[in-house]
Design an enzyme around this catalytic site. Structure first.
Site, short mmCIF file in Angstrom:
data_model
loop_
_atom_site.label_atom_id
_atom_site.label_comp_id
_atom_site.label_asym_id
_atom_site.label_seq_id
_atom_site.Cartn_x
_atom_site.Cartn_y
_atom_site.Cartn_z
N LYS A 184 40.22 -1.24 30.69
CA LYS A 184 40.57 -0.24 29.68
C LYS A 184 39.35 0.60 29.37
CE LYS A 184 41.29 -1.48 25.35
NZ LYS A 184 41.98 -2.10 24.19
N VAL A 243 47.08 2.75 11.17
CA VAL A 243 47.93 2.38 12.31
C VAL A 243 47.97 0.87 12.49
CG1 VAL A 243 48.15 2.53 14.82
CG2 VAL A 243 47.59 4.58 13.48
N VAL A 288 41.73 2.70 0.26
CA VAL A 288 40.95 3.66 -0.52
C VAL A 288 41.69 4.98 -0.64
CG1 VAL A 288 38.71 2.64 0.00
CG2 VAL A 288 39.67 4.34 1.55
N GLY A 339 38.73 -5.45 11.50
CA GLY A 339 38.04 -4.16 11.55
C GLY A 339 36.68 -4.17 12.21
N LYS A 351 29.09 -3.68 11.25
CA LYS A 351 30.36 -3.61 10.54
C LYS A 351 30.67 -4.95 9.87
CE LYS A 351 33.03 -0.03 12.94
NZ LYS A 351 34.33 0.23 13.62
N SER A 366 38.39 -11.05 14.73
CA SER A 366 38.93 -10.40 15.92
C SER A 366 38.07 -9.22 16.36
CB SER A 366 40.36 -9.90 15.64
OG SER A 366 40.86 -9.16 16.73
#
Length: 320
Positions: free
Chosen positions: A67, A138, A161, A215, A221, A287
Site C-alpha cells: 500500500k 471518517v 472538538v 490515532g 502523537k 493500533s
C-alpha cells in the site's frame, strides 16, 4: 495475466463489515502465530507539503501486496481533499504478476475500523452497553459499523472538538453528542484523533473499560493520559511500529512506561498465546495499522470481485 482495476465505487458494492472483520481477524491470527511476512513501514516525510507517504508491504496466505498511503492533515483545509489517500497493488507471489490495483483509501478505513472491532471482541468486557467516540471523522464511522456488527445496538456517545463533525455523525449514525468526559466514560472508548497531547484523561475512564487508541501512528502523537497506559493492560499491534510511532511511543520516550510493562500483541491474544482481559482492569489496544490487514482484506475483495465479474481487466505489464 491481466490486472484487475477496482475503483472506490466498485469496492463499496463488494465490501461488507463481516468480510472486513473476518479478513482482519485472520490477519491478526497469522501475525500472532508468526505466519505472515511484514517488513517495517517505510516513511517518506515531506514537511514542505505538510505530510508524508508510507509504503506498507506484506505477504499472507499466498497473497503479496503493498500500500502506498499518505497522511496530510492539512489536506481538507488546503485542498478540500481527504487527509488520507491510498492505492493498493495486489500481486501473485508465484509469478510476480500484478493481480489488482485498487483504491486504498477505503481499504485503509475499513481494515482500521475492523481492527478496533476485533480488539474489542477479545479485550472488552462481556456485553458492553456504550461506545464512546472521541473524534467524529471518517474513522469513527467504520468503528461504529464494526462494533455494531459484533455487539449489536450499542448506545453511541460522540465527542469532537468540532461540534459540526459530532452533529453530522450523530445525524448519520444516531446516538448522542456528549462532552469529552462522558464519551471517555463509555464501556468501549475509541479515540481517533490527530492529537499530540492527551485528550482522554485517566479520571474519566471507568474501571473495566476497553480503549481502542487508533490515532497515534507517528512519533510524537498521543491521545491518552499516560497513566492509562501505566496502570492498565496495554496490547499493541506490532512492536516494531508501536514502540516508535504508536500510542505508547511518547510515554516510552519520556520514561513513564517500560516496554516490559506491555501485555503483548493483539495477534498473540487472538492466537491464544497471551491472555486478554483478566478482570476489571482497563485494557488498551494501541493500533498503528498493519500491512497484513491490508493484504488480507485486499485479497478478500479481489476474490469477491472476480467471482462477481466486477472491475476492469487490462494488460498493465508486458511479457518482455
Amino acid at each position: 495475466m491481466p490486472t484487475l482495476l477496482l475503483s472506490a465505487k466498485e469496492l463499496r458494492g463488494l465490501y461488507t463489515v463481516e468480510l472486513g472483520l473476518e479478513a482482519v481477524e485472520r490477519a491478526f491470527l497469522a501475525h500472532g502465530r508468526g505466519d505472515a511476512l511484514m517488513p517495517p513501514k517505510v516513511y517518506l516525510s515531506l514537511p514542505k507539503y505538510d505530510g508524508d507517504f508510507r509504503a506498507m508491504p506484506a505477504f499472507l496466505d499466498g497473497a503479496a501486496g503493498v500500500k502506498w498511503v499518505n497522511a496530510h492533515p492539512r489536506n481538507p483545509q488546503k485542498h478540500g481533499l481527504p487527509t488520507v489517500r491510498a492505492v493498493y497493488i495486489l500481486s501473485d507471489p508465484d509469478t510476480a504478476s500484478p493481480l489488482a490495483i485498487l483504491d486504498g483509501t477505503l481499504l485503509t478505513a475499513w481494515r482500521t475500523g475492523a481492527a478496533g472491532g476485533i480488539a474489542s471482541k477479545y479485550l472488552a468486557k462481556k456485553q458492553p452497553r456504550t461506545l464512546g467516540l472521541v473524534g467524529c471523522g471518517v474513522q469513527a464511522r467504520v468503528l461504529i459499523d464494526a462494533h455494531r456488527a459484533l455487539f449489536g445496538n450499542l448506545e453511541l456517545l460522540m465527542a469532537d472538538v468540532s461540534d459540526a463533525a459530532a452533529q453530522a455523525l450523530q445525524k448519520e449514525k444516531g446516538g448522542r453528542v456528549v462532552s469529552l468526559q462522558e464519551a471517555s466514560g463509555a464501556d468501549i472508548v475509541c479515540s481517533a484523533t490527530p492529537a499530540r497531547a492527551p485528550v482522554v484523561r485517566r479520571e474519566w475512564v471507568q474501571p473495566g473499560a476497553h480503549i481502542n487508541a487508533m490515532g497515534a501512528d507517528a512519533p510524537g502523537k498521543q491521545e491518552l493520559d499516560p497513566r492509562l497506559l501505566v496502570e492498565g493492560r496495554v496490547f499493541i499491534d506490532d512492536a516494531e511500529q508501536a514502540l516508535h510511532s504508536g500510542e505508547v511511543n511518547v510515554p516510552l520516550h519520556d520514561g513513564l512506561l517500560k516496554e516490559e510493562q506491555l501485555a503483548g500483541t493483539l495477534g498473540e491474544v487472538v492466537a491464544g498465546r497471551k491472555p486478554g482481559r483478566t478482570g476489571n482492569e482497563v485494557t488498551v489496544f494501541d493500533s498503528t495499522g498493519l500491512a497484513v490487514q491490508d493484504v488480507a482484506l485486499a485479497r478478500a475483495l479481489y476474490d469477491v470481485a472476480r467471482a462477481r465479474g466486477v472491475g476492469q481487466l487490462f494488460d498493465l505489464v508486458g511479457d518482455a
